[in-house]
Enzyme design. Structure first.
Site, PDB file in Angstrom:
ATOM      1  N   ASP A 173     -31.215  10.948 -61.639  1.00 26.65           N
ATOM      2  CA  ASP A 173     -31.520  11.279 -62.718  1.00 26.65           C
ATOM      3  C   ASP A 173     -31.768  10.709 -63.884  1.00 26.65           C
ATOM      4  O   ASP A 173     -32.639  10.949 -64.697  1.00 26.65           O
ATOM      5  CB  ASP A 173     -30.388  12.520 -63.176  1.00 26.65           C
ATOM      6  CG  ASP A 173     -29.126  11.546 -63.644  1.00 26.65           C
ATOM      7  OD1 ASP A 173     -29.194  10.213 -63.292  1.00 26.65           O
ATOM      8  OD2 ASP A 173     -27.983  12.190 -63.792  1.00 26.65           O
ATOM      9  N   HIS A 174     -31.706   9.377 -64.074  1.00 26.37           N
ATOM     10  CA  HIS A 174     -32.034   8.385 -65.265  1.00 26.37           C
ATOM     11  C   HIS A 174     -33.265   7.824 -65.355  1.00 26.37           C
ATOM     12  O   HIS A 174     -33.779   7.326 -66.233  1.00 26.37           O
ATOM     13  CB  HIS A 174     -30.958   7.353 -65.212  1.00 26.37           C
ATOM     14  CG  HIS A 174     -29.739   7.786 -66.079  1.00 26.37           C
ATOM     15  ND1 HIS A 174     -28.905   8.861 -65.536  1.00 26.37           N
ATOM     16  CD2 HIS A 174     -29.113   7.162 -67.005  1.00 26.37           C
ATOM     17  CE1 HIS A 174     -27.894   8.999 -66.570  1.00 26.37           C
ATOM     18  NE2 HIS A 174     -27.980   7.905 -67.298  1.00 26.37           N
TER      19      HIS A 174
ATOM     20  N   ASP B 203     -20.516   7.280 -65.335  1.00 28.74           N
ATOM     21  CA  ASP B 203     -21.385   7.624 -66.387  1.00 28.74           C
ATOM     22  C   ASP B 203     -20.477   8.163 -67.702  1.00 28.74           C
ATOM     23  O   ASP B 203     -19.591   8.956 -67.064  1.00 28.74           O
ATOM     24  CB  ASP B 203     -22.463   8.955 -66.115  1.00 28.74           C
ATOM     25  CG  ASP B 203     -23.343   9.323 -67.436  1.00 28.74           C
ATOM     26  OD1 ASP B 203     -24.621   8.677 -67.186  1.00 28.74           O
ATOM     27  OD2 ASP B 203     -22.902   9.882 -68.007  1.00 28.74           O
TER      28      ASP B 203
ATOM     29  N   ARG C 117     -25.548  12.508 -77.880  1.00 35.65           N
ATOM     30  CA  ARG C 117     -25.528  11.422 -78.421  1.00 35.65           C
ATOM     31  C   ARG C 117     -26.893  10.991 -79.424  1.00 35.65           C
ATOM     32  O   ARG C 117     -28.028  11.399 -78.940  1.00 35.65           O
ATOM     33  CB  ARG C 117     -25.364  10.189 -77.315  1.00 35.65           C
ATOM     34  CG  ARG C 117     -25.064   8.811 -77.758  1.00 35.65           C
ATOM     35  CD  ARG C 117     -24.339   7.941 -76.476  1.00 35.65           C
ATOM     36  NE  ARG C 117     -23.241   8.421 -76.101  1.00 35.65           N
ATOM     37  CZ  ARG C 117     -22.663   8.074 -75.103  1.00 35.65           C
ATOM     38  NH1 ARG C 117     -23.506   7.478 -74.107  1.00 35.65           N
ATOM     39  NH2 ARG C 117     -21.512   8.593 -74.727  1.00 35.65           N
TER      40      ARG C 117
ATOM     41  N   SER D  43     -21.979   4.870 -73.903  1.00 36.03           N
ATOM     42  CA  SER D  43     -22.413   4.866 -72.458  1.00 36.03           C
ATOM     43  C   SER D  43     -21.253   4.024 -71.870  1.00 36.03           C
ATOM     44  O   SER D  43     -20.804   2.926 -72.240  1.00 36.03           O
ATOM     45  CB  SER D  43     -23.768   4.199 -71.966  1.00 36.03           C
ATOM     46  OG  SER D  43     -23.842   4.194 -70.714  1.00 36.03           O
TER      47      SER D  43
ATOM     48  N   ARG E  89     -22.342   2.150 -69.184  1.00 36.57           N
ATOM     49  CA  ARG E  89     -22.807   1.010 -68.541  1.00 36.57           C
ATOM     50  C   ARG E  89     -22.092  -0.395 -68.477  1.00 36.57           C
ATOM     51  O   ARG E  89     -21.914  -0.900 -69.524  1.00 36.57           O
ATOM     52  CB  ARG E  89     -24.324   1.019 -69.122  1.00 36.57           C
ATOM     53  CG  ARG E  89     -24.378   0.427 -70.470  1.00 36.57           C
ATOM     54  CD  ARG E  89     -25.742   0.646 -71.038  1.00 36.57           C
ATOM     55  NE  ARG E  89     -26.239   1.953 -71.284  1.00 36.57           N
ATOM     56  CZ  ARG E  89     -27.251   2.331 -72.263  1.00 36.57           C
ATOM     57  NH1 ARG E  89     -27.523   1.602 -72.914  1.00 36.57           N
ATOM     58  NH2 ARG E  89     -27.057   3.757 -72.368  1.00 36.57           N
TER      59      ARG E  89
END
Length: 781
Positions: A129-130, A194, A476, A671, A673
């Protein structure tokens, strides 16, 4: 996997992309086992086992339990012996499943490959999806993404097939919507790579965002550690109506708690007002709970969840949840660490921003506030959708407003984009006419993907540096997040308010009181939005986009070219050498807010998420250097010249000089990440020293063998100068609860001694000694 009797609640053969998909949601026999796994290898959770564990813990603690405690403690590896103290002890948990989006899955799967294990131990999925950039429209953008990202998609598909991980192809939709439609259910414990994984709390699940290394632990069958969360209660009374939406609940809560007010806590919604919110509306609220730093958010099981389960083909799951409802709601008399009360009948529509999601304003006041602060009033673009607000109900309510405008001969004054949350949502709103209405009013329907929400937006309507305003239904809105332009003032609100402001074209429009002018000159007000919670007919599943891992995968090859610029196999980080860390050079002293977007930007950098060396070229390029108020401009203390942060870090590493980053409050918010932790480790960093950390980032740093430390006295931040060196003393006796000593060496020869705190437990100290959690895992094999 043990054999068991299955009652199939939905069995559909769906033709798509030349293949047939066996789409099954299943419930199990009288033992009440539930496994929303699409037959991935792994274990199922039993409601009976959940109940058994809850009963053990309740008797041990001798008190009523909150819902979040029930689900979390119900998944304890050792409910009998586990030390349980909110906000203090570390819990060892057994999550039911893992979900990974494609940007973080690359590094997670590379780490899993490095572990040497043959298959994942729990049901796991990858969701593409990213990596889809919004440029023209859904069909064209998806086609281009498949071409540009072919190498990465092939790696994820083959790695999934090899190691037993389900693969949702590009175009499937956003990870959190797919989870809600297929994998979340009341009482499940799911972790996802995520930060907005908590979306699943709208279906009574405990879904927690983590870094890839945490996902590897769970996929390896190792108990997962989580600091025992505090529990914040949000009591809802009254009912939603008119222009007020579920999004306004979390916008209000964010304004109350701020971006760090939920750190270390689960937010648990309860009270009579809950029943006025749809299941997908509850998911919206839980999703954006990530913006207050919460570990996750959750709602109690109710009839709205039952309706959603039934409509998504999981009626037997709903029936089982009904049987076990007492375990899926809070105990009477349970205590929260803090309680917020919100009367939904009095709640007004909100809009938060710019530049931070906790700057809350009633919509009725935003025009005046914008004028006072010099924020651009003209709305350049309105963007609806994203993982936060792309449900059938969201799209229907937005379309109801668009239809009113069209009936009066109006179209949006602002540019307008629509992001469906999943292929199922896209197909259903296309069938039911919503997409046509939104296109007719001026909207562009984008791919079923994250798109502009995460900076995947090839924006052309303004120049870089041009001051402008956008309004989104996203979660965000940090500086530069959506379009890489630091002058873009991004506001987050509900899809309904976005649509209304896009039609009006200005922040100075309150749809509850203000009038629009029809094409014929007539003044009119928009009627409050309306829309069905769920489609009257069944959902249209759309195209087949799921790849199930084969039963036998011995012949599956996973190739990573040594010359690839997108993918890179990992080398283990070095072990601790047994000595104190002396004379670490301050690389940068960061001023103010430093999110994971500042530490490891997304947008165009997403293409390097599987290549650690290449992605490290974005390390801290968005952070503000306190020495000169500049970004990506720091002084190389070895050469005396100024350079980019990654360039100076590489120079230090090449010359054997380890370094430290000094930061402010809530460092690493945003995030999940883990690249924001991997990059400093890769480029020679050893310590991140700040006033306070965001939860996920602190854990990610520990996982990679870094030392995340905090000032015992936050004012000591002011003692450190940009050219200082720092020594960390006491590592020979590094232990939980024992502070370390910092020796700050100034350029003029003077020194300051400061006390440094940490939150390491015994296992995490072993990660540091081994050089990383992955190194420690391999030592124990």
């Amino acid at each position: 996997m043990a054999s068991y009797c299955m009652t199939v609640t939905r069995l559909r053969l769906v033709l798509g992309e030349g293949a047939r998909r066996l789409h099954v949601s299943a419930a199990f026999n009288a033992k009440a086992k539930v496994a929303m796994s699409r037959f991935e290898p792994g274990t199922s959770i039993s409601y009976e086992k959940l109940h058994e564990n809850i009963d053990i813990v309740r008797k041990r603690l001798n008190r009523p339990l909150t819902l979040s405690e029930k689900i979390v403690y119900g998944h304890l590896d050792d409910p009998v012996g586990q030390d349980i103290a909110r906000g203090r002890t570390y819990l060892r948990l057994r999550p039911d499943r893992v979900a990974m989006q494609d940007a973080t899955a690359q590094m997670a799967m590379l780490q899993f490959i490095s572990s040497g294990l043959p298959k994942v131990a729990v049901p796991s999925t990858i969701h593409c999806d990213h990596l889809i950039e919004a440029q023209i429209g859904g069909v064209e953008d998806l086609k281009r993404a498949k071409e540009v990202n072919q190498e990465v998609y092939n790696f994820l598909a083959t790695a999934g097939a090899k190691y037993g991980v389900g693969f949702w192809k590009p175009g499937s939709g956003i990870i959190h919507q797919i989870i809600l439609e297929n994998y979340a259910y009341p009482g499940v414990l799911l972790i996802g790579t995520d930060s907005h994984t908590p979306n699943g709390g709208g279906l009574g699940s405990i879904c927690i965002g983590v870094g890839g290394a945490d996902a590897v632990d769970v996929m390896a069958g190792i108990p997962w550690e989580l600091k025992c969360p505090n529990v914040i209660g949000v009591k809802l009374t009254g009912s939603l109506s008119g222009w007020t939406s579920p999004k306004d609940v979390i916008l209000k809560v964010a304004g109350i708690l701020t971006v760090k007010g939920g750190t270390g806590a689960i937010v648990e919604y309860h009270g009579p007002g809950v029943d006025s919110i749809s299941c997908t509306g509850m998911a919206t609220i839980c999703n954006m709970g990530a913006e207050i730093g919460a570990t996750t958010s959750v709602f109690p099981y109710n009839h709205r969840m039952k309706t959603y389960l039934n409509k998504t083909g999981r009626a037997d799951i709903a029936a089982l949840a009904d049987e076990h409802k007492d375990d899926l709601v809070p105990d009477k008399g349970c205590k929260y660490d803090h309680v917020i009360e919100i009367n939904l009948s009095e709640l007004k529509p909100h809009i938060n921003g710019p530049f931070t999601p906790d700057l809350a304003h009633p919509v009725s006041e935003i025009g005046a506030v914008a004028e006072k602060n010099g924020w651009p009033l003209e709305v350049k673009v309105g963007l609806i959708g994203s993982c936060t607000n792309s449900s059938y109900e969201d799209m229907g309510r937005a379309a109801s407003l668009a239809k009113q405008a069209l009936d009066k001969g109006l179209k949006c004054k602002a540019a307008f984009t629509v992001t469906p949350g999943s292929e199922q949502i896209r197909a259903t709103i296309e069938r039911d006419g919503f997409s046509k209405i939104l296109r007719d009013v001026g909207g562009v329907v984008l791919a079923n993907a994250c798109g502009p929400c995460i900076g995947q937006w090839d924006r052309k309507d303004v120049k870089m540096g041009e001051k402008n305003t956008i309004v989104t239904s996203y979660n965000r809105n940090f500086t530069s997040r959506n379009d890489a332009n630091p002058a873009t003032h991004a506001f987050v609100t509900s899809p309904e308010i976005v649509t209304a402001l896009a039609i009006a074209g200005t922040l100075k429009f309150d749809p509850e009181t203000d009038y629009l002018t029809a094409a014929n000159g007539e003044k009119f007000k928009l009627e409050p939005p309306n829309g069905d919670e769920l489609p009257a007919r069944d959902f249209d599943p759309g195209q087949d986009t799921y790849q199930h891992p084969p039963a036998e995968s011995g012949s599956v090859m996973v190739d990573v070219s040594p010359t690839s610029t997108r993918l890179q196999l990992l080398e283990p980080f070095d072990k601790w050498n047994g000595k104190d860390l002396e004379d670490l050079q301050v690389l940068i002293k960061v001023k103010g807010k430093c999110t994971t977007d500042h530490i490891s930007a997304a947008g165009p950098w997403l293409k390097f998420r599987g290549h650690l060396d290449n992605i490290s070229n974005n390390m801290l390029i968005g952070a503000i250097n306190i020495e000169n108020d500049a970004v990506n401009k720091i002084k190389n203390r070895l050469t005396g010249e100024y350079g980019g942060v990654p360039d100076v870090a590489r120079h230090y590493k090449a010359n054997g000089l380890s370094w430290v980053v000094v930061g402010d409050d809530n460092y690493g918010e945003g995030s999940s990440r883990e690249h924001a932790a991997l990059e400093p480790r890769h480029l020679g960093g050893r310590v991140i020293l700040v006033k306070s950390f965001a939860r996920i980032h602190e854990t990610n740093l520990k996982k990679q063998g870094m030392l995340p430390l905090t000032f015992a006295d936050p004012t000591d931040y002011d003692k450190i100068r940009p050219d200082d060196k720092l020594s960390i003393m006491g590592l020979a006796t590094f232990a939980p609860g024992k502070p370390l000593k910092g020796v700050v060496k100034h350029g003029d020869g003077s020194q300051d001694i400061i006390t440094l705190n940490h939150t390491f437990n015994e296992n995490q100290v072993e990660w540091f000694h081994a050089g990383s959690a992955l190194n420690r895992m391999k030592e124990l094999q």
